[in-house]
Design a protein around this motif. Structure first.
Motif, short mmCIF file in Angstrom:
data_model
loop_
_atom_site.label_atom_id
_atom_site.label_comp_id
_atom_site.label_asym_id
_atom_site.label_seq_id
_atom_site.Cartn_x
_atom_site.Cartn_y
_atom_site.Cartn_z
N HIS A 1 -17.42 -6.96 -9.48
CA HIS A 1 -18.65 -6.92 -8.70
C HIS A 1 -19.05 -8.31 -8.21
CE1 HIS A 1 -19.49 -2.68 -9.20
NE2 HIS A 1 -19.01 -2.82 -10.43
N SER B 1 -19.78 -13.57 -22.83
CA SER B 1 -18.90 -12.47 -23.23
C SER B 1 -17.64 -13.00 -23.91
CB SER B 1 -18.55 -11.58 -22.04
OG SER B 1 -17.84 -12.30 -21.08
N TYR C 1 -17.33 -6.75 -14.60
CA TYR C 1 -18.33 -7.66 -14.05
C TYR C 1 -17.77 -8.51 -12.92
CZ TYR C 1 -22.06 -11.10 -13.86
OH TYR C 1 -23.07 -11.92 -13.43
N GLN D 1 -23.79 -16.51 -13.44
CA GLN D 1 -22.65 -15.62 -13.58
C GLN D 1 -21.56 -16.25 -14.45
OE1 GLN D 1 -22.43 -15.17 -9.28
NE2 GLN D 1 -22.80 -12.98 -9.51
N LEU E 1 -15.03 -5.44 -20.08
CA LEU E 1 -16.37 -5.87 -19.66
C LEU E 1 -16.29 -6.95 -18.58
CD1 LEU E 1 -19.46 -5.92 -19.95
CD2 LEU E 1 -19.14 -7.60 -21.79
#
Length: 145
Positions: free
Chosen positions: A74, A36, A71, A29, A67
């Motif tokens: 979550h 990104s 992400y 992660q 973005l």
């Protein structure tokens, strides 16, 4: 020349969310967030070939903030935490834009930014038991035996 500082500050904030909220974030992660962040520079470069730098920066920063905010909401299991992270990231992108535009004051602004982040980390973690980070609570350890 500010990319390393920018990426490091973003990971520092991500790590603080992980530690202070006592949530485990997997290295994959972290890697996805890092990719990104790196893509921001590719987007900025490719867009700035066709648009003004300010517009290209705004589009690339907005895309990446949205973005990563989506992400992280979550990953951290909370839309509020994701929005908070996205807001901090947007602030960081704004500061970086200001830093890029103020070449005469770049060192001063960068120093103040890093000092502010360090002060924030120290205040937020002043009561954190660093030896206990990553360890299970005693009740959980006893039940595992």
């Amino acid at each position: 020349k500010y990319a390393l500082l920018f990426i490091g500050l973003t990971f520092a904030v991500f790590f603080l969310f992980e530690v202070l909220k006592r949530m485990a974030v997997h290295p994959v992660q972290y890697a996805l967030v890092g990719m990104s962040l790196a893509l921001f520079y590719l987007l900025l470069l490719s867009l700035s070939e066709h648009l003004s730098f300010a517009l290209a920066y705004g589009i690339a920063a907005t895309a990446c903030v949205l973005l990563i905010g989506f992400y992280v909401s979550h990953v951290l299991h909370s839309a509020l935490r994701g929005a908070g992270f996205a807001a901090l990231l947007a602030l960081l992108y704004g500061m970086l834009f200001g830093l890029l535009g103020a070449e005469d004051y770049a060192l001063l602004m960068g120093s103040v930014l890093v000092f502010g982040v360090l002060a924030g980390v120290m205040v937020l973690t002043r009561k954190l038991d660093w030896y206990g980070v990553g360890r299970l609570p005693l009740a959980s350890q006893a039940s595992d035996l």
